[in-house]
Design a protein around this motif. Structure first.
Motif, PDB file in Angstrom:
ATOM      1  N   LYS A 351       0.822  -1.208   0.000  1.00 32.43           N
ATOM      2  CA  LYS A 351       0.000   0.000   0.000  1.00 32.43           C
ATOM      3  C   LYS A 351       0.853   1.254   0.000  1.00 32.43           C
ATOM      4  O   LYS A 351       0.452   2.303  -0.474  1.00 32.43           O
ATOM      5  CB  LYS A 351      -0.930   0.002   1.209  1.00 32.43           C
ATOM      6  CG  LYS A 351      -2.001  -1.072   1.126  1.00 32.43           C
ATOM      7  CD  LYS A 351      -2.897  -1.022   2.355  1.00 32.43           C
ATOM      8  CE  LYS A 351      -3.552  -2.364   2.634  1.00 32.43           C
ATOM      9  NZ  LYS A 351      -2.590  -3.376   3.134  1.00 32.43           N
ATOM     10  N   GLY A 352       2.052   1.129   0.542  1.00 29.05           N
ATOM     11  CA  GLY A 352       2.910   2.307   0.568  1.00 29.05           C
ATOM     12  C   GLY A 352       4.264   1.958   1.113  1.00 29.05           C
ATOM     13  O   GLY A 352       4.498   0.833   1.569  1.00 29.05           O
ATOM     14  N   LEU A 353       5.163   2.901   1.011  1.00 30.93           N
ATOM     15  CA  LEU A 353       6.516   2.696   1.518  1.00 30.93           C
ATOM     16  C   LEU A 353       6.868   3.922   2.345  1.00 30.93           C
ATOM     17  O   LEU A 353       6.816   5.045   1.840  1.00 30.93           O
ATOM     18  CB  LEU A 353       7.496   2.544   0.341  1.00 30.93           C
ATOM     19  CG  LEU A 353       8.947   2.287   0.697  1.00 30.93           C
ATOM     20  CD1 LEU A 353       9.121   0.847   1.155  1.00 30.93           C
ATOM     21  CD2 LEU A 353       9.854   2.591  -0.479  1.00 30.93           C
ATOM     22  N   ALA A 354       7.178   3.696   3.613  1.00 30.14           N
ATOM     23  CA  ALA A 354       7.574   4.820   4.465  1.00 30.14           C
ATOM     24  C   ALA A 354       9.090   4.895   4.482  1.00 30.14           C
ATOM     25  O   ALA A 354       9.766   3.878   4.329  1.00 30.14           O
ATOM     26  CB  ALA A 354       7.049   4.622   5.887  1.00 30.14           C
ATOM     27  N   TRP A 355       9.615   6.103   4.649  1.00 32.86           N
ATOM     28  CA  TRP A 355      11.073   6.207   4.695  1.00 32.86           C
ATOM     29  C   TRP A 355      11.497   7.325   5.632  1.00 32.86           C
ATOM     30  O   TRP A 355      10.765   8.293   5.840  1.00 32.86           O
ATOM     31  CB  TRP A 355      11.668   6.447   3.299  1.00 32.86           C
ATOM     32  CG  TRP A 355      11.024   7.576   2.557  1.00 32.86           C
ATOM     33  CD1 TRP A 355       9.962   7.494   1.703  1.00 32.86           C
ATOM     34  CD2 TRP A 355      11.362   8.973   2.627  1.00 32.86           C
ATOM     35  NE1 TRP A 355       9.626   8.727   1.227  1.00 32.86           N
ATOM     36  CE2 TRP A 355      10.477   9.653   1.768  1.00 32.86           C
ATOM     37  CE3 TRP A 355      12.333   9.699   3.320  1.00 32.86           C
ATOM     38  CZ2 TRP A 355      10.525  11.037   1.595  1.00 32.86           C
ATOM     39  CZ3 TRP A 355      12.395  11.078   3.138  1.00 32.86           C
ATOM     40  CH2 TRP A 355      11.486  11.743   2.283  1.00 32.86           C
ATOM     41  N   ILE A 356      12.654   7.129   6.220  1.00 32.25           N
ATOM     42  CA  ILE A 356      13.239   8.156   7.088  1.00 32.25           C
ATOM     43  C   ILE A 356      14.706   8.274   6.739  1.00 32.25           C
ATOM     44  O   ILE A 356      15.428   7.279   6.691  1.00 32.25           O
ATOM     45  CB  ILE A 356      13.097   7.777   8.582  1.00 32.25           C
ATOM     46  CG1 ILE A 356      11.606   7.734   8.977  1.00 32.25           C
ATOM     47  CG2 ILE A 356      13.869   8.762   9.458  1.00 32.25           C
ATOM     48  CD1 ILE A 356      11.377   7.257  10.408  1.00 32.25           C
ATOM     49  N   LYS A 357      15.125   9.500   6.462  1.00 28.43           N
ATOM     50  CA  LYS A 357      16.544   9.746   6.203  1.00 28.43           C
ATOM     51  C   LYS A 357      17.222  10.146   7.507  1.00 28.43           C
ATOM     52  O   LYS A 357      16.598  10.780   8.373  1.00 28.43           O
ATOM     53  CB  LYS A 357      16.716  10.905   5.223  1.00 28.43           C
ATOM     54  CG  LYS A 357      16.309  10.597   3.790  1.00 28.43           C
ATOM     55  CD  LYS A 357      16.530  11.856   2.951  1.00 28.43           C
ATOM     56  CE  LYS A 357      16.237  11.570   1.483  1.00 28.43           C
ATOM     57  NZ  LYS A 357      16.443  12.783   0.664  1.00 28.43           N
ATOM     58  N   ILE A 358      18.489   9.758   7.629  1.00 27.14           N
ATOM     59  CA  ILE A 358      19.285  10.288   8.737  1.00 27.14           C
ATOM     60  C   ILE A 358      20.279  11.276   8.143  1.00 27.14           C
ATOM     61  O   ILE A 358      21.194  10.898   7.401  1.00 27.14           O
ATOM     62  CB  ILE A 358      20.033   9.184   9.498  1.00 27.14           C
ATOM     63  CG1 ILE A 358      19.041   8.076   9.899  1.00 27.14           C
ATOM     64  CG2 ILE A 358      20.708   9.770  10.747  1.00 27.14           C
ATOM     65  CD1 ILE A 358      19.662   6.971  10.729  1.00 27.14           C
ATOM     66  N   LEU A 359      20.038  12.542   8.427  1.00 31.98           N
ATOM     67  CA  LEU A 359      20.856  13.594   7.823  1.00 31.98           C
ATOM     68  C   LEU A 359      22.201  13.668   8.531  1.00 31.98           C
ATOM     69  O   LEU A 359      22.344  13.203   9.668  1.00 31.98           O
ATOM     70  CB  LEU A 359      20.132  14.942   7.942  1.00 31.98           C
ATOM     71  CG  LEU A 359      18.724  14.979   7.336  1.00 31.98           C
ATOM     72  CD1 LEU A 359      18.096  16.361   7.540  1.00 31.98           C
ATOM     73  CD2 LEU A 359      18.758  14.626   5.852  1.00 31.98           C
ATOM     74  N   PRO A 360      23.182  14.260   7.868  1.00 30.95           N
ATOM     75  CA  PRO A 360      24.471  14.474   8.540  1.00 30.95           C
ATOM     76  C   PRO A 360      24.224  15.282   9.812  1.00 30.95           C
ATOM     77  O   PRO A 360      23.496  16.278   9.778  1.00 30.95           O
ATOM     78  CB  PRO A 360      25.275  15.295   7.516  1.00 30.95           C
ATOM     79  CG  PRO A 360      24.610  15.052   6.207  1.00 30.95           C
ATOM     80  CD  PRO A 360      23.180  14.788   6.492  1.00 30.95           C
ATOM     81  N   GLY A 361      24.778  14.846  10.926  1.00 38.67           N
ATOM     82  CA  GLY A 361      24.500  15.487  12.204  1.00 38.67           C
ATOM     83  C   GLY A 361      23.501  14.674  13.004  1.00 38.67           C
ATOM     84  O   GLY A 361      23.313  14.900  14.194  1.00 38.67           O
ATOM     85  N   GLY A 362      22.819  13.716  12.340  1.00 35.36           N
ATOM     86  CA  GLY A 362      21.969  12.788  13.072  1.00 35.36           C
ATOM     87  C   GLY A 362      20.506  13.144  13.105  1.00 35.36           C
ATOM     88  O   GLY A 362      19.699  12.433  13.706  1.00 35.36           O
TER      89      GLY A 362
END
Length: 601
Positions: A351-362
């Motif tokens: 149904k969908g794809l969730a995503w979370i990025k971890i940016l530089p610095g956390g």
RNA sequence: GGCCGAGUGGCGCAAUUGGUUAGCGUACCAGACUGUCGAUCUGGUGGUCGCGGGUUCGAAUCCCGUCUCGGUCGCCA
């Protein structure tokens, strides 16, 4: 032979010799006073030269066209050094023609056959004999031959006998749809073409044939794919008194020799092993591509109580939440790119794809972030192994959908990010498959491999009192079975077989096959098991897939001389086709459906 | 059976998203050329844009249907 040498054979050591070549005209370059023709056969190309000082030969050459077959006689000349052609293995010489003969002319060919040709498959299949002339195709079949020859050599050395089994057999309506052959002598009765030699090879074991193998044609009347043909070739083998390790050793030896003989690749055994449960857990599928790492992580327990309903609701309803981490990809994928990935997996019902990025610095970035405490996100990152610069991608659904989707996504990611080398061959044995799988269609448990597969010894007692009903314990029972997987492709499937007629009867009854039915379908086989059956095990690698992998194809039609198209038609011969009324009468067959008029063949 | 993509000279592709005579490469034909090797140069032949219907002043392009090819899901013990 009407030739003295092949077109791939002459070197500067032959300079001065009078030779005769025969082959096809690959190319003609006419300079007026001098003309060059590249003559081609299975072994290569040789440049032949027609010179003005033999003007009648040059005159004849003017009329020659591509794909004509010529016989040419002349003297081998070493070329002046500045005219060497490093792209040709015969590029240091040329043949100075004294006489030539047109053996066979060719009409203008319907598509170009040189190495740069981009002809489509349809035209190639229709004129397969022209397609097969292309050096690439010639190489494919040489590789195929050498690989099979290497396998035969290993099997001979190991004491295996190559024994043929029938093509006209009995239909055992389990598994794939059969191709049927009507009997002329017994009206209304049919042979079936073998889906595999399975029963015969087991009976060979009962017959004391100890070590059997065969390069066997198999037939399955199911819808086709790039890697599935209605008839295909299996390297089928069976061994008495063997344990899985014995089968593994034989196959590892065969693969090493086949890959070496076929393409000169070094493949080393023993191959890695992974049980089915671990494969599903870590890769979401039973045929993981282990050329790259990128494992799945389950985080269901970490998100049962979170504000993100997509996760918490799935967790509450018994689904799972798994994550896939793309290392170091944070900068390269925009919100749009990541949302677009849903296209890749929606075919699995995602149904969908969730995503979370971890940016530089956390710092965490992505739609679900606001529903989580920092500690929860840290825990998820710790579980998945994600660190700064990574993307975590999540699926929440039934285990089946999550695993299928993320497995597809993982393969897609490996391809997009070039996480592996194309010519890396990473074999793995996947073991201990479930003995049964639930069939939604038939609303019952069915054999996941075939009904002759031995139960896993550790699970044997679970068979007692087991019942074939939904939610029962059958799903947890393992078998002694194994697949050989190469770079995400299932290359072979096998198992230890049941050699005890009582266990076999128990399995049949569990599968809902009554005694009468079992007797009708496999009576001869059940009887055979009663007369002193040795324990035995076997496997059957797919030869077409194996050779395709060696050559870097994902389409097995490239390594089958006369394959069929997606609708199981042979575009060259026009098969399948109608037959004479008389043939049908002999077979007591009548068409009940109106035949679709077919396009001209 | 479902979904997606494709179908334009022999072959492989393009056509500024509805606008003049449908282009390009290659193959093919003719001519030129004594060292090319995916030869080069000059000229030329070749197309009912898969098929049928519709919308429009106008359709390769939009819509409906249909056929063919490929990929995929179901299926393939």
């Amino acid at each position: 032979m009407i030739r003295t040498h092949t077109c791939g054979e002459l070197r500067k050591e032959h300079a001065g010799q009078e030779v005769t070549l025969a082959g096809w005209v690959q190319n003609r370059r006419d300079h007026g006073g001098v003309m060059f023709i590249d003559l081609r056969d299975r072994y290569g190309l040789t440049q032949i030269k027609l010179d003005l000082d033999k003007s009648e030969v040059l005159e004849l050459g003017q009329h020659v066209r591509n794909e004509w077959v010529l016989k040419v006689t002349g003297k081998v000349l070493e070329r002046p050094e500045d005219m060497y052609n490093p792209k040709m293995i015969t590029g240091q010489i040329e043949l100075d023609v004294d006489s030539f003969e047109v053996i066979s002319r060719s009409e203008v060919i319907p598509f170009e056959t040189d190495e740069y040709s981009k002809a489509g498959e349809e035209i190639r299949m229709r004129y397969r004999y022209l397609d097969l002339r292309r050096p690439q195709m010639q190489r494919n079949f040489e590789v195929r031959h050498k690989a099979i020859a290497a396998i035969r050599k290993v099997m001979d050395e190991q004491g295996f006998l190559e024994i043929e089994t029938p093509i006209l057999g009995k239909s055992t309506p389990e598994g794939a749809r059969d191709y049927l052959v009507p009997s002329r002598v017994h009206h209304g009765e049919y042979y079936a073409l073998p889906q595999s030699p399975q029963i015969f090879k087991q009976i060979l074991m009962v017959g004391g044939c100890d070590r059997y193998y065969q390069i066997a044609r198999c037939f399955r009347d199911e819808d086709l794919r790039a890697d599935r043909q209605p008839e295909f070739t299996q390297f089928d083998l069976e061994m008495s008194f063997a344990e899985p390790d014995d089968i593994f050793a034989i196959i590892e030896n065969c693969m090493a020799e086949a890959f070496k003989a076929g393409i000169g690749a070094e493949v080393k055994g023993p191959f890695e092993r992974m049980d089915y449960a671990a494969a599903i857990r870590d890769y979401g599928c039973d045929k993981p591509d282990l050329r790259f790492d990128m494992k799945l992580s389950e985080i269901t327990d970490l998100v049962t109580e979170c504000g993100f309903k997509v996760f918490s609701a799935v967790a509450a309803s018994g689904g799972v939440i798994k994550a896939l981490v793309a290392k170091g990809c944070q900068e390269n994928y925009s919100r749009k790119d990541l949302d677009g990935l849903h296209e890749v997996i929606k075919c699995h019902g995602a149904k969908g794809l969730a995503w979370i990025k971890i940016l530089p610095g956390g710092e965490y970035n992505g739609a679900p972030v606001k529903f989580f405490e920092k500690e929860q996100l840290d825990a998820i990152a710790a579980r998945t192994g994600a660190t700064e610069g990574d993307i975590m991608m999540f699926m929440a659904d039934t285990a089946h959908i999550v695993n299928n989707s993320l497995a597809t996504l993982r393969n897609k990611w490996g391809e997009m990010e070039n996480l592996y080398k194309k010519d890396d061959f990473h074999f793995v044995w996947i073991t201990d498959f479930p003995l049964f799988e639930w069939s939604e269609e038939h609303n019952r448990w069915e054999s996941s491999h075939h009904p002759f597969t031995m139960i896993h010894p550790e699970d044997a007692d679970q068979l007692l009192g087991a019942e074939n009903k939904k939610g029962g314990n059958l799903g947890g029972i393992r078998s002694t079975s194994y697949d050989l997987v190469l770079n995400g492709v299932e290359l072979a499937s096998g198992s230890v077989r049941i050699h005890d007629s009582e266990i076999q009867a128990k399995i049949f009854s569990l599968l809902g096959i009554s005694e009468e039915e079992a007797k009708e379908r496999f009576g001869f086989f059940i009887d055979a098991l009663k007369y002193g059956t040795p324990p035995h095990a076997g496997i059957a690698p797919g030869v077409d897939r194996m050779v395709a992998m060696m050559l870097g194809y994902d389409n097995i039609r490239e390594v089958i001389a006369f394959p069929k198209n997606q609708k199981a038609m042979d575009l060259m011969t026009g098969a399948p086709a109608g037959v004479d009324e008389k043939q049908l009468r002999d077979l007591a067959i009548q068409n009940v459906a109106i035949q679709q008029p077919k396009k001209d063949a």
